[in-house]
Enzyme design. Structure first.
Site, PDB file in Angstrom:
ATOM      1  N   ARG A   1       0.817  -1.237   0.000  1.00  0.00           N
ATOM      2  CA  ARG A   1       0.000   0.000   0.000  1.00  0.00           C
ATOM      3  C   ARG A   1       0.840   1.273   0.000  1.00  0.00           C
ATOM      4  NH1 ARG A   1      -3.135  -2.860   3.777  1.00  0.00           N
ATOM      5  NH2 ARG A   1      -4.846  -3.910   2.709  1.00  0.00           N
TER       6      ARG A   1
ATOM      7  N   LYS B   1       4.102  11.321 -11.897  1.00  0.00           N
ATOM      8  CA  LYS B   1       3.247  10.469 -12.737  1.00  0.00           C
ATOM      9  C   LYS B   1       3.930   9.118 -12.859  1.00  0.00           C
ATOM     10  CE  LYS B   1       0.735  13.399 -15.976  1.00  0.00           C
ATOM     11  NZ  LYS B   1       0.566  13.695 -17.401  1.00  0.00           N
TER      12      LYS B   1
ATOM     13  N   GLU C   1      11.601  17.636 -25.198  1.00  0.00           N
ATOM     14  CA  GLU C   1      10.816  18.177 -24.082  1.00  0.00           C
ATOM     15  C   GLU C   1      11.471  19.456 -23.532  1.00  0.00           C
ATOM     16  OE1 GLU C   1       7.869  16.923 -23.197  1.00  0.00           O
ATOM     17  OE2 GLU C   1       7.901  14.885 -24.007  1.00  0.00           O
TER      18      GLU C   1
ATOM     19  N   LYS D   1       9.055  22.509 -14.929  1.00  0.00           N
ATOM     20  CA  LYS D   1       8.108  21.426 -14.664  1.00  0.00           C
ATOM     21  C   LYS D   1       7.614  21.498 -13.216  1.00  0.00           C
ATOM     22  CE  LYS D   1       6.618  16.877 -15.367  1.00  0.00           C
ATOM     23  NZ  LYS D   1       6.822  15.569 -15.949  1.00  0.00           N
TER      24      LYS D   1
ATOM     25  N   GLU E   1      -3.143  17.262 -12.480  1.00  0.00           N
ATOM     26  CA  GLU E   1      -3.685  17.628 -13.783  1.00  0.00           C
ATOM     27  C   GLU E   1      -5.209  17.798 -13.727  1.00  0.00           C
ATOM     28  OE1 GLU E   1      -1.231  15.753 -16.860  1.00  0.00           O
ATOM     29  OE2 GLU E   1      -3.038  15.707 -18.070  1.00  0.00           O
TER      30      GLU E   1
ATOM     31  N   ARG F   1      -1.615  22.205 -15.795  1.00  0.00           N
ATOM     32  CA  ARG F   1      -0.603  21.208 -16.157  1.00  0.00           C
ATOM     33  C   ARG F   1      -0.712  20.786 -17.627  1.00  0.00           C
ATOM     34  NH1 ARG F   1       1.697  16.346 -12.203  1.00  0.00           N
ATOM     35  NH2 ARG F   1       3.111  15.482 -13.736  1.00  0.00           N
TER      36      ARG F   1
ATOM     37  N   ASN G   1       1.367  19.467 -22.331  1.00  0.00           N
ATOM     38  CA  ASN G   1       1.005  18.559 -23.421  1.00  0.00           C
ATOM     39  C   ASN G   1       1.176  19.186 -24.801  1.00  0.00           C
ATOM     40  OD1 ASN G   1       0.267  16.453 -21.698  1.00  0.00           O
ATOM     41  ND2 ASN G   1      -1.710  17.421 -21.321  1.00  0.00           N
TER      42      ASN G   1
ATOM     43  N   HIS H   1       1.736  17.073 -27.862  1.00  0.00           N
ATOM     44  CA  HIS H   1       1.564  15.664 -27.503  1.00  0.00           C
ATOM     45  C   HIS H   1       0.351  14.990 -28.145  1.00  0.00           C
ATOM     46  CE1 HIS H   1       4.848  16.465 -24.857  1.00  0.00           C
ATOM     47  NE2 HIS H   1       4.824  15.259 -24.358  1.00  0.00           N
TER      48      HIS H   1
ATOM     49  N   HIS I   1       1.101  11.514 -29.815  1.00  0.00           N
ATOM     50  CA  HIS I   1       0.516  10.233 -29.398  1.00  0.00           C
ATOM     51  C   HIS I   1      -0.102   9.514 -30.595  1.00  0.00           C
ATOM     52  CE1 HIS I   1       0.229  11.825 -25.036  1.00  0.00           C
ATOM     53  NE2 HIS I   1       1.355  11.198 -25.256  1.00  0.00           N
TER      54      HIS I   1
ATOM     55  N   HIS J   1       9.705   8.933 -28.294  1.00  0.00           N
ATOM     56  CA  HIS J   1       8.687   9.905 -27.886  1.00  0.00           C
ATOM     57  C   HIS J   1       9.061  11.344 -28.272  1.00  0.00           C
ATOM     58  CE1 HIS J   1       5.396  11.522 -25.617  1.00  0.00           C
ATOM     59  NE2 HIS J   1       6.202  12.214 -24.827  1.00  0.00           N
TER      60      HIS J   1
HETATM   61  N1  LIG Z   1       6.217  10.044 -15.739  1.00  0.00           N
HETATM   62  C1  LIG Z   1       6.297  11.032 -16.602  1.00  0.00           C
HETATM   63  O1  LIG Z   1       5.952  12.171 -16.302  1.00  0.00           O
HETATM   64  C2  LIG Z   1       6.853  10.756 -17.976  1.00  0.00           C
HETATM   65  C3  LIG Z   1       7.142  11.823 -18.824  1.00  0.00           C
HETATM   66  C4  LIG Z   1       7.722  11.539 -20.078  1.00  0.00           C
HETATM   67  C5  LIG Z   1       7.972  10.210 -20.423  1.00  0.00           C
HETATM   68  N2  LIG Z   1       7.662   9.208 -19.558  1.00  0.00           N
HETATM   69  C6  LIG Z   1       7.953   7.804 -19.897  1.00  0.00           C
HETATM   70  O2  LIG Z   1       9.373   7.671 -20.017  1.00  0.00           O
HETATM   71  C7  LIG Z   1       9.651   6.566 -20.869  1.00  0.00           C
HETATM   72  C8  LIG Z   1      10.774   6.945 -21.809  1.00  0.00           C
HETATM   73  O3  LIG Z   1      11.910   7.278 -21.058  1.00  0.00           O
HETATM   74  P1  LIG Z   1      13.387   7.218 -21.684  1.00  0.00           P
HETATM   75  O4  LIG Z   1      13.383   7.972 -22.954  1.00  0.00           O
HETATM   76  O5  LIG Z   1      14.301   7.599 -20.610  1.00  0.00           O
HETATM   77  O6  LIG Z   1      13.522   5.702 -22.121  1.00  0.00           O
HETATM   78  P2  LIG Z   1      14.186   4.414 -21.443  1.00  0.00           P
HETATM   79  O7  LIG Z   1      13.984   4.389 -19.990  1.00  0.00           O
HETATM   80  O8  LIG Z   1      13.684   3.261 -22.225  1.00  0.00           O
HETATM   81  O9  LIG Z   1      15.741   4.638 -21.730  1.00  0.00           O
HETATM   82  C9  LIG Z   1      16.190   4.678 -23.052  1.00  0.00           C
HETATM   83  C10 LIG Z   1      17.337   3.703 -23.299  1.00  0.00           C
HETATM   84  O10 LIG Z   1      18.518   4.220 -22.716  1.00  0.00           O
HETATM   85  C11 LIG Z   1      19.136   3.226 -21.889  1.00  0.00           C
HETATM   86  N3  LIG Z   1      19.852   3.982 -20.865  1.00  0.00           N
HETATM   87  C12 LIG Z   1      19.370   4.557 -19.760  1.00  0.00           C
HETATM   88  N4  LIG Z   1      20.312   5.286 -19.159  1.00  0.00           N
HETATM   89  C13 LIG Z   1      21.433   5.151 -19.890  1.00  0.00           C
HETATM   90  C14 LIG Z   1      22.756   5.681 -19.781  1.00  0.00           C
HETATM   91  N5  LIG Z   1      23.085   6.546 -18.823  1.00  0.00           N
HETATM   92  N6  LIG Z   1      23.663   5.328 -20.715  1.00  0.00           N
HETATM   93  C15 LIG Z   1      23.317   4.468 -21.735  1.00  0.00           C
HETATM   94  N7  LIG Z   1      22.092   3.972 -21.892  1.00  0.00           N
HETATM   95  C16 LIG Z   1      21.153   4.303 -20.983  1.00  0.00           C
HETATM   96  C17 LIG Z   1      17.996   2.371 -21.437  1.00  0.00           C
HETATM   97  O11 LIG Z   1      18.430   1.083 -21.049  1.00  0.00           O
HETATM   98  C18 LIG Z   1      17.123   2.329 -22.685  1.00  0.00           C
HETATM   99  O12 LIG Z   1      17.592   1.353 -23.578  1.00  0.00           O
HETATM  100  C19 LIG Z   1       8.355   6.220 -21.564  1.00  0.00           C
HETATM  101  O13 LIG Z   1       7.844   5.026 -21.037  1.00  0.00           O
HETATM  102  C20 LIG Z   1       7.431   7.381 -21.232  1.00  0.00           C
HETATM  103  O14 LIG Z   1       6.076   6.984 -21.151  1.00  0.00           O
HETATM  104  C21 LIG Z   1       7.117   9.456 -18.351  1.00  0.00           C
END
Ligand SMILES: NC(=O)c1ccc[n+]([C@@H]2O[C@H](COP(=O)([O-])OP(=O)(O)OC[C@H]3O[C@@H](n4cnc5c(N)ncnc54)[C@H](O)[C@@H]3O)[C@@H](O)[C@H]2O)c1
Length: 362
Positions: free
Chosen positions: A121, A143, A185, A226, A236, A241, A245, A248, A252, A265
């Protein structure tokens, strides 16, 4: 301490520490959580590069450290991974007083946050982002989510971390494509909030990022934008907030149409931002100079800005967006650099812009 931001929420207050100093991390950690046991969650790539370094760091301070490694990439953010984390946590003795650490990119941040929100929990958790996207966007704001068979981020919760430690030295191993992905972003913050930051980014893209100081400044500014939005609208609920977007809705649709395989993304968001600005121009909400400014910065950052798509398919995909109401698509539109408005736009206008937006439309 290099740079620090305090996020003041109604429910919680926490710090974002931007520093390459491990001492700064431990000073903040001591204040943020009262636990002796950490559950470090990472993916297979980050494990190879940094997990030993990170667990040694915690072990040397006398902490009890347990780890769990999941698949890298979007497939890691699954119901199966979450179930694996619950089992593993129980097996290694993680209890309600323990603290989870998200050590990786946005995927790890999102699933760890959701794990922490639901395990027994709710346990505390810390974000230690290792991608530029996670450092400037996903690690801040609470999020959390996982994907299901039918869609992205279908199950999730708002659950704030207790601390965010951003050490930009992890970026040295990140691929150029993922660095650029994070920049979408960051550029978005400039478009929606700040003309000065726009000029700063323009200069930095021209000369090339030369030092980690540049990265730290960019990360700091991004987290600040942010945080200020999240403080005003944590869940949101109001319009505030939704400004985040910008670009976006189209992004999407593009990601869905290409089954999340073709575009990262940020790459989709870059195209989404130019589309949203084209829509703003069509509606005479912004001037042609503003459109040009948006286009120029995205091109300087080396984003590809056109793509092939079917306008009718895109319209229906955008109508399915979480932000649409009764089939009306809501867009964040740009008035000028640093100024936005939210508006529901009629289908025929969206379709018209979609049809004229890029080459290759049907
Ligand atoms: N929570 C939120 O507010 C929010 C906002 C934007 C995106 N997201 C989410 O974030 C995700 C995308 O995040 P991302 O772009 O970081 O992708 P990811 O976490 O998949 O990382 C991208 C790649 O980089 C590798 N990697 C990570 N750190 C590294 C480093 N220091 N050196 C070498 N390789 C490294 C990872 O293993 C992966 O293969 C999506 O799922 C998206 O929905 C969430």
């Amino acid at each position: 301490m290099d740079r620090m931001i305090t996020l003041n929420l109604q429910t919680k207050k926490y710090k974002i520490v931007i520093s390459q100093s491990e001492d700064d991390f431990f000073t903040a950690l001591k204040k943020a959580v009262k636990t002796n046991t950490f559950f470090v969650i990472t993916d297979k790539n980050v494990k190879k590069l940094y997990l030993k370094y990170f667990t040694d760091l915690l072990n040397h301070k006398g902490f009890n450290v347990k780890t769990a490694v999941i698949d890298e990439g979007e497939t890691g953010k699954s119901v199966e991974s979450l179930s694996f984390l619950y089992d593993k946590a129980l097996e290694v003795g993680i209890d309600r007083k323990s603290c989870a650490i998200a050590f990786g990119g946005g995927v790890i941040g999102d699933i760890t946050g959701f794990f922490a929100a639901t395990y027994m929990r709710g346990i505390c958790y810390i974000q230690v982002p290792t991608t530029l996207l996670a450092m400037t966007d996903s690690s801040v704001g609470g999020k959390t989510a996982i994907n299901t068979k039918y869609g992205k981020n279908i199950a999730g919760a708002f659950y704030q971390p207790d601390l965010v430690w951003i050490n930009s030295s992890f970026l040295s191993t990140l691929s150029e494509r993922h660095i650029k992905n994070g920049f979408a972003e960051i550029i978005k913050y400039a478009f929606i909030f700040d003309r000065k930051f726009y000029n700063y980014l323009f200069d930095i893209f021209k000369k090339g990022i030369t030092s980690s100081k540049d990265f730290d400044y960019i990360i700091y500014q991004s987290c600040l934008y942010k945080s200020r939005v999240v403080e005003k609208d944590e869940r949101e609920i109001t319009e505030l907030r939704t400004v985040l977007n910008f670009g976006h809705t189209f992004a999407h649709a593009l990601e869905t149409a290409t089954k999340y395989k073709e575009f990262l993304h940020g790459e989709a968001v870059a195209i989404g931002m130019i589309f949203a600005t084209a829509l703003s121009l069509k509606l005479k909400i912004c001037k042609p100079e503003t459109y040009k400014k948006v286009e120029t910065l995205l091109q300087e950052a080396d984003f590809v800005l056109n793509t092939k798509y079917n306008a009718h398919q895109f319209l229906s995909l955008m109508k399915r967006d979480k932000k649409s109401v009764d089939g009306n698509i809501k867009f964040v539109l740009l008035k000028d650099i640093g100024k936005t408005i939210n508006s529901y736009i009629k289908d025929d206008i969206v379709l018209n812009v979609l049809k004229n937006f890029t080459r290759g439309n049907k």
